[in-house]
Design an enzyme around this catalytic site. Structure first.
Site, PDB file in Angstrom:
ATOM      1  N   GLY A 213     -34.442  16.693   3.420  1.00 42.05           N
ATOM      2  CA  GLY A 213     -33.377  16.601   2.425  1.00 42.05           C
ATOM      3  C   GLY A 213     -32.066  16.117   3.008  1.00 42.05           C
TER       4      GLY A 213
ATOM      5  N   GLY B  35     -26.223  15.750  -0.769  1.00 41.79           N
ATOM      6  CA  GLY B  35     -25.473  16.996  -0.672  1.00 41.79           C
ATOM      7  C   GLY B  35     -25.115  17.374   0.752  1.00 41.79           C
ATOM      8  CB  ILE B  36     -24.812  20.640   2.507  1.00 42.81           C
ATOM      9  CG1 ILE B  36     -26.156  21.311   2.249  1.00 42.81           C
ATOM     10  CG2 ILE B  36     -23.745  21.167   1.568  1.00 42.81           C
ATOM     11  CD1 ILE B  36     -26.128  22.810   2.526  1.00 42.81           C
TER      12      ILE B  36
ATOM     13  CG  ASN C 163     -30.594  20.461   3.916  1.00 46.17           C
ATOM     14  OD1 ASN C 163     -29.569  21.118   3.835  1.00 46.17           O
ATOM     15  ND2 ASN C 163     -30.833  19.424   3.109  1.00 46.17           N
TER      16      ASN C 163
ATOM     17  CB  SER D  13     -29.491  30.598  -0.797  1.00 50.07           C
ATOM     18  OG  SER D  13     -28.652  30.909  -1.895  1.00 50.07           O
TER      19      SER D  13
ATOM     20  CG  ASP E 246     -44.098  16.161  -2.477  1.00 50.17           C
ATOM     21  OD1 ASP E 246     -43.482  17.246  -2.464  1.00 50.17           O
ATOM     22  OD2 ASP E 246     -44.671  15.716  -3.492  1.00 50.17           O
ATOM     23  CG  LEU E 247     -40.892  19.912   2.188  1.00 48.48           C
ATOM     24  CD1 LEU E 247     -39.496  20.544   2.106  1.00 48.48           C
ATOM     25  CD2 LEU E 247     -41.562  20.249   3.509  1.00 48.48           C
TER      26      LEU E 247
ATOM     27  CE1 TYR F  45     -41.176  31.205 -11.161  1.00 49.18           C
ATOM     28  CE2 TYR F  45     -40.273  30.207 -13.156  1.00 49.18           C
ATOM     29  CZ  TYR F  45     -40.374  30.259 -11.775  1.00 49.18           C
ATOM     30  OH  TYR F  45     -39.680  29.356 -11.010  1.00 49.18           O
TER      31      TYR F  45
END
Length: 339
Positions: free
Chosen positions: A42, A46-47, A115, A165, A88-89, A185
């Site tokens: 990633g 972004g970060i 990330n 996070s 692709d994870l 869920y």
């Protein structure tokens, strides 16, 4: 929970000299990464993009695996010393192909920065039946790290960084039903569980890998303005949290307290490069320091991002970390032998 092992005793601020306002550029000053190879999942938005830019500016060679290679190529235009690859994870075959190509290159891997992540998604599963946030945010990185282990070990001085996070506080890891097969869920519970898993992974990986001079860390980047992680978040929830007004606009006083992207990338860069961490690992960090355990003494308010901090003891518990490692091997079918 009372501290009962050396790991938990390490979980306390060390007064790094940086803080929540520090940027990735502040953190990298004086650090030379010439000759170092970095993989940043990633690392093109972004970060993650800022992390890539900063580490390359210090001399590192960065490999950026991306699910959307064309988007990555566009976002990374102008940044030198990078390689783009497909990954692709959510797809075990894709993870294997990426890792095998890197291992065949014969290079050492000095930094692996896990990330990439997703949030606020409806219930989806990969082809193994694994819930998508758990698959993308944790089991994919576990699989990837396992496959890249030979290159990490060969570096004789590597670090694995899991971008976690504060969301880990939303849920412990549910060992009895990680895939929401027997419970309703809720997307935030799925997200929280996946980030707790990231923290536990850093604890156990560090315990196993430090004998090979590989250390592991997890971190909260902070509440960051300008990323697309919350793109699917319902605006009504923002209103309930007190961060947005009735028209769905972020309140100016809240926006002023949020981190910028350069500030959001700072803790990742600090974990990856700080000399203060040379002899310790397995800790959860925030604001460019080791985080304070949250034992109920921190008052959290979503309209004041500076209070969104601290680490839950359940997410750095040594026994839970060992249990999760075993379960992760079972769920992925990957035997992660650290030897």
């Amino acid at each position: 929970m009372q501290p009962h092992n050396k790991q938990e005793n390490l979980q306390k601020p060390i007064h790094s000299g940086f803080n929540s306002q520090s940027t990735a550029e502040d953190v990298i000053k004086g650090i030379d990464l010439s000759g170092k190879t970095v993989i940043i999942t990633g690392g093109y938005a972004g970060i993650g993009l800022e992390t890539t830019r900063i580490l390359v500016s210090a001399g590192a060679k960065a490999i950026i695996p991306a699910r959307d290679v064309e988007k990555a190529r566009k976002n990374l235009a102008g940044i030198e010393n990078i390689e783009l690859e497909s990954l692709d994870l959510m797809d075990p075959d894709s993870i294997n192909a990426f890792a095998e190509k890197f291992i065949r290159s014969g290079r050492d891997l000095h930094l692996l920065i896990n990330n990439a992540g997703i949030m606020w998604v409806p219930l989806r599963r990969d082809k193994r039946g694994i819930e998508s946030q758990l698959a993308t945010n944790y089991l994919g990185p576990f699989h990837l790290t396992a496959k890249l282990w030979p290159a990490l070990k060969k570096a004789n001085g590597a670090r694995v960084i899991n971008v976690s996070s504060y969301g880990h506080q939303m849920s412990p890891f549910h060992f009895d039903d990680p895939n929401f097969e027997h419970r309703e869920y809720q997307t935030l519970l799925g997200y929280g569980q996946s980030k707790t898993a990231c923290n536990l992974f850093a604890v156990e990986l560090d315990s196993r890998a430090k004998a090979f001079n590989v250390r592991a860390y997890s971190l909260h980047p902070g509440s960051v303005y300008g990323t697309d992680l919350g793109r699917d978040e319902p605006i009504e929830l923002y209103k309930q949290m007190g961060t947005h007004d009735e028209n769905g606009h972020i309140k100016p006083e809240v926006a002023a307290r949020l981190k910028t992207v350069p500030q959001g990338a700072a803790t990742t860069v600090w974990c990856a490069t700080s000399l203060l961490l040379e002899d310790m690992g397995g800790v959860y960090c925030e604001d460019c320091d080791i985080a304070e355990p949250d034992l109920g003494q921190i008052e959290h308010r979503y309209d004041d991002p500076s209070t969104i901090r601290g680490v839950q003891p359940y997410s750095i518990d040594k026994e839970s970390a060992k249990q999760l490692w075993i379960l992760s091997e079972e769920m992925t079918g990957i035997k992660f032998e650290v030897e």
